[in-house]
Design a protein around this motif. Structure first.
Motif, mmCIF file in Angstrom:
data_model
loop_
_atom_site.group_PDB
_atom_site.id
_atom_site.type_symbol
_atom_site.label_atom_id
_atom_site.label_comp_id
_atom_site.label_asym_id
_atom_site.label_seq_id
_atom_site.Cartn_x
_atom_site.Cartn_y
_atom_site.Cartn_z
ATOM 1 N N HIS A 239 0.826 -1.195 0.000
ATOM 2 C CA HIS A 239 0.000 0.000 0.000
ATOM 3 C C HIS A 239 0.866 1.252 0.000
ATOM 4 O O HIS A 239 1.919 1.293 0.624
ATOM 5 N N SER A 240 0.377 2.279 -0.674
ATOM 6 C CA SER A 240 0.883 3.642 -0.543
ATOM 7 C C SER A 240 -0.239 4.445 0.098
ATOM 8 O O SER A 240 -1.205 4.804 -0.571
ATOM 9 N N GLY A 241 -0.116 4.680 1.389
ATOM 10 C CA GLY A 241 -1.242 5.256 2.113
ATOM 11 C C GLY A 241 -2.395 4.265 2.128
ATOM 12 O O GLY A 241 -2.259 3.126 2.564
ATOM 13 N N ASP A 242 -3.556 4.688 1.603
ATOM 14 C CA ASP A 242 -4.707 3.803 1.510
ATOM 15 C C ASP A 242 -4.870 3.192 0.123
ATOM 16 O O ASP A 242 -5.835 2.487 -0.145
ATOM 17 N N THR A 243 -3.909 3.469 -0.768
ATOM 18 C CA THR A 243 -4.014 2.978 -2.147
ATOM 19 C C THR A 243 -3.239 1.675 -2.296
ATOM 20 O O THR A 243 -2.021 1.647 -2.068
ATOM 21 N N PRO A 244 -3.885 0.583 -2.679
ATOM 22 C CA PRO A 244 -3.158 -0.674 -2.896
ATOM 23 C C PRO A 244 -2.457 -0.669 -4.238
ATOM 24 O O PRO A 244 -3.053 -0.373 -5.280
ATOM 25 N N LEU A 245 -1.187 -0.981 -4.227
ATOM 26 C CA LEU A 245 -0.402 -1.075 -5.460
ATOM 27 C C LEU A 245 -0.197 -2.526 -5.882
ATOM 28 O O LEU A 245 -0.125 -2.826 -7.073
ATOM 29 N N VAL A 246 -0.039 -3.414 -4.914
ATOM 30 C CA VAL A 246 -0.008 -4.864 -5.153
ATOM 31 C C VAL A 246 -1.112 -5.464 -4.301
ATOM 32 O O VAL A 246 -1.214 -5.168 -3.112
#
Length: 567
Positions: free
Chosen positions: A306-313
């Protein structure tokens, strides 16, 4: 003198050193030779004459001799205040990038707030609190310069702290102080020297300004600023020559500092001396997860990044068997490199991994691992050879560091192993390459050196992140054959990340296809064809791959897959 050494002596540096040598000589000799005549009283306000070249002041002192005698005190105060600002600023500006992210944000905001406060006003406040005097002026100007220098140093350190050679040093367990002194400060030396010289010149002006307004040096002592203050009535009375001595010395000293800073900056840059030859899931507890199979070297289950609340994987699961070459393909931004960096514990700041299991054999990668354990487990071949090596160090020092530090090999044995590895990857003149800086090698040669480094420690898993991107096709074939040889001879598993599906199909045993942070398909490399692939995105990638053996005509335009399933 060798041509290499001559190249460091540029005209600006020579002139600056000559001027500074003159000023230092005056500072050393003038108080010894001229203190008594400078304090002697003669005719008041006398014009320039053979006896008094710049005339006399209102008390009858020789203006020129007093200007020369004042040089020592002025230089000492300026050097002391500059040292306070520069040394403290470098420590703060560099250290802020070696602490935890939350502490870094606090320190950066504090520095920003201090920079917003005018430096000279801060110096006036400090000087007023401490009382008028030379020592007070030194402390006041030194303290006022710290925020400015710390902010500039932090800006320089920000980029360097994210370089791959710094990340690798952290992975190897190098201490913060050694990272700062060995990897960060040498690569900031060029701008820091210029900034330090500029700070010296600005400090000289500020010290003189405080004395000029009466908050600096007090009678009977005097510096250039106090002499300017005493000459002010003469300037108003149309006798400017009485200010010429201290004013000229301030200008010459400031010019010398700037010239030396520029000259040293050029000398500190090795590239200047040579011509070279880019809502989170909550995983189950580890105890509830069955152990990996003995045939699996790496076991990754439900990995999220995660980057903050954004899932990247997004919750990917896969394994790598002993001796297997696993390919990972997908478009840019699909999460391939992030997945690899999570295994290597080298994710950038701000990215947070979570997983039910993430291990290599019995090494749990969800928590910080000892450097030696990580060195034995994983070697990295980075994508960009330009940012892999520390540009301030020679290749030999960097290529042998892991062997000397974690394999406990002596310098000679480590050098020999590196030379063997360089010959293996067909590096020309390997002995000579060890004596060169990274900028003296081409991109392909730096990539070969990086691959050779990965091979020297004989790790259990090699992560190769597009390792042949910078190489021509002939060298690509040689490197791929070398990776295959290492895989066969040492039974090393390889995670091979690439955009080239043809290379992946030829080199790998099994392939993972990633799209938008998810695994959409896992497939045997031999079945990586349009006819065998099951997922629309995999087929779209294959359609987008040029096929010089196929029939002429347009291929279908790849469309993004709309369905995401875990393979």
């Amino acid at each position: 003198m060798s041509p290499h050494n001559r190249s460091r002596w540029n005209p600006g540096l020579i002139l600056g050193l000559a001027l500074l040598a003159l000023i230092v000589a005056i500072a050393a000799l003038a108080p010894l030779l001229f203190t008594t005549p400078a304090n002697a009283l003669g005719p008041r306000l006398a014009p320039p004459s053979p006896e008094h070249w710049l005339g006399t002041d209102a008390a009858g002192h020789d203006v020129l001799l007093r200007s020369l005698v004042a040089t020592r005190l002025t230089l000492l105060l300026t050097a002391g205040a500059t040292a306070i600002a520069v040394i403290t600023g470098i420590i703060l500006g560099t250290g802020v990038w070696l602490v935890r992210p939350w502490a870094r944000e606090i320190f950066l905001r504090v520095i920003d707030a201090m920079v917003a406060f005018p430096g000279l006003l801060l110096a006036l406040v400090v000087a007023a609190v401490l009382g008028a005097g030379g020592s007070s002026a030194l402390i006041a100007i030194g303290l006022s310069g710290i925020p400015y220098f710390a902010r500039l140093t932090a800006n320089l350190a920000a980029k360097i702290s994210q370089q791959e050679y710094v990340s690798t040093a952290r992975l190897l367990g190098v201490s913060h102080s050694r990272i700062a002194t060995r990897h960060m400060l040498p690569n900031m030396a060029e701008p820091l020297l210029v900034l330090a010289a500029s700070t010296f010149a600005a400090t000289l002006t500020a010290i003189s300004a405080l004395s000029f307004v009466g908050l600096g040096v007090q009678s009977p002592a005097y510096d250039w600023g106090k002499l300017l203050n005493e000459a002010l009535p003469s300037l108003l009375a149309n006798r400017p020559y009485q200010m010429a001595g201290p004013a000229a010395l301030i200008v010459v000293t400031g010019l010398a500092a700037v010239l030396i800073g520029d000259g040293l900056a050029g000398a500190a840059n090795p590239r200047a001396h040579h011509t070279p030859s880019k809502t989170r899931p909550h995983p189950t507890t580890p105890d509830q997860t069955p152990p990996p199979s003995d045939e699996h070297l790496a076991d990754i289950r439900d990995l999220w990044i995660h980057s903050g609340d954004t899932p990247l994987v997004k919750g990917i699961t896969f394994t790598i068997r002993h001796g297997e070459i696993l390919g990972i393909v997908g478009e840019s931004g699909s999460g391939k490199t992030l997945t690899a960096m999570a295994l290597a514990q080298l994710l950038p700041d701000g990215l947070t991994p979570t997983a039910t299991r993430m291990s290599i054999s019995d090494l749990d990668l969800r928590r910080p691992a000892p450097p030696t354990a990580m060195t034995d487990a994983i070697s990295l071949i980075y994508q960009d050879p330009g940012s892999t090596f520390n540009p301030a160090l020679r290749m030999g020092t960097q290529l042998t560091e892991v062997l000397r530090t974690h394999k406990r090999l002596g310098t000679r044995a480590a050098t020999q192993r590196v030379l063997d590895a360089l010959r293996t990857v067909h590096m020309s003149r390997p002995e000579h390459r060890l004596k060169q800086h990274p900028h003296e090698l081409s991109g392909g040669m730096r990539q070969r050196a990086m691959i050779a480094t990965a091979l020297t420690v004989q790790p259990r898993l090699i992560i190769a992140d597009e390792p042949t991107t910078a190489l021509d096709v002939t060298v690509q074939a040689e490197i791929l054959r070398e990776l295959k040889r290492v895989n066969n001879e040492y039974n090393a598993s390889i995670m091979f990340i690439s955009h080239d599906i043809g290379v992946v199909r030829a080199l790998c045993d099994r392939v993972i296809v990633m799209y938008h942070g998810e695994i959409v398909e896992q497939i045997a490399a031999r079945d990586l064809t349009v006819e065998s692939a099951q997922h629309p995105y995999t087929r779209a990638l294959l359609h987008a791959t040029p096929d010089i053996d196929g029939p002429a005509g347009e291929k279908p335009t790849p469309q993004p897959a709309q369905e995401h399933t875990h393979g």
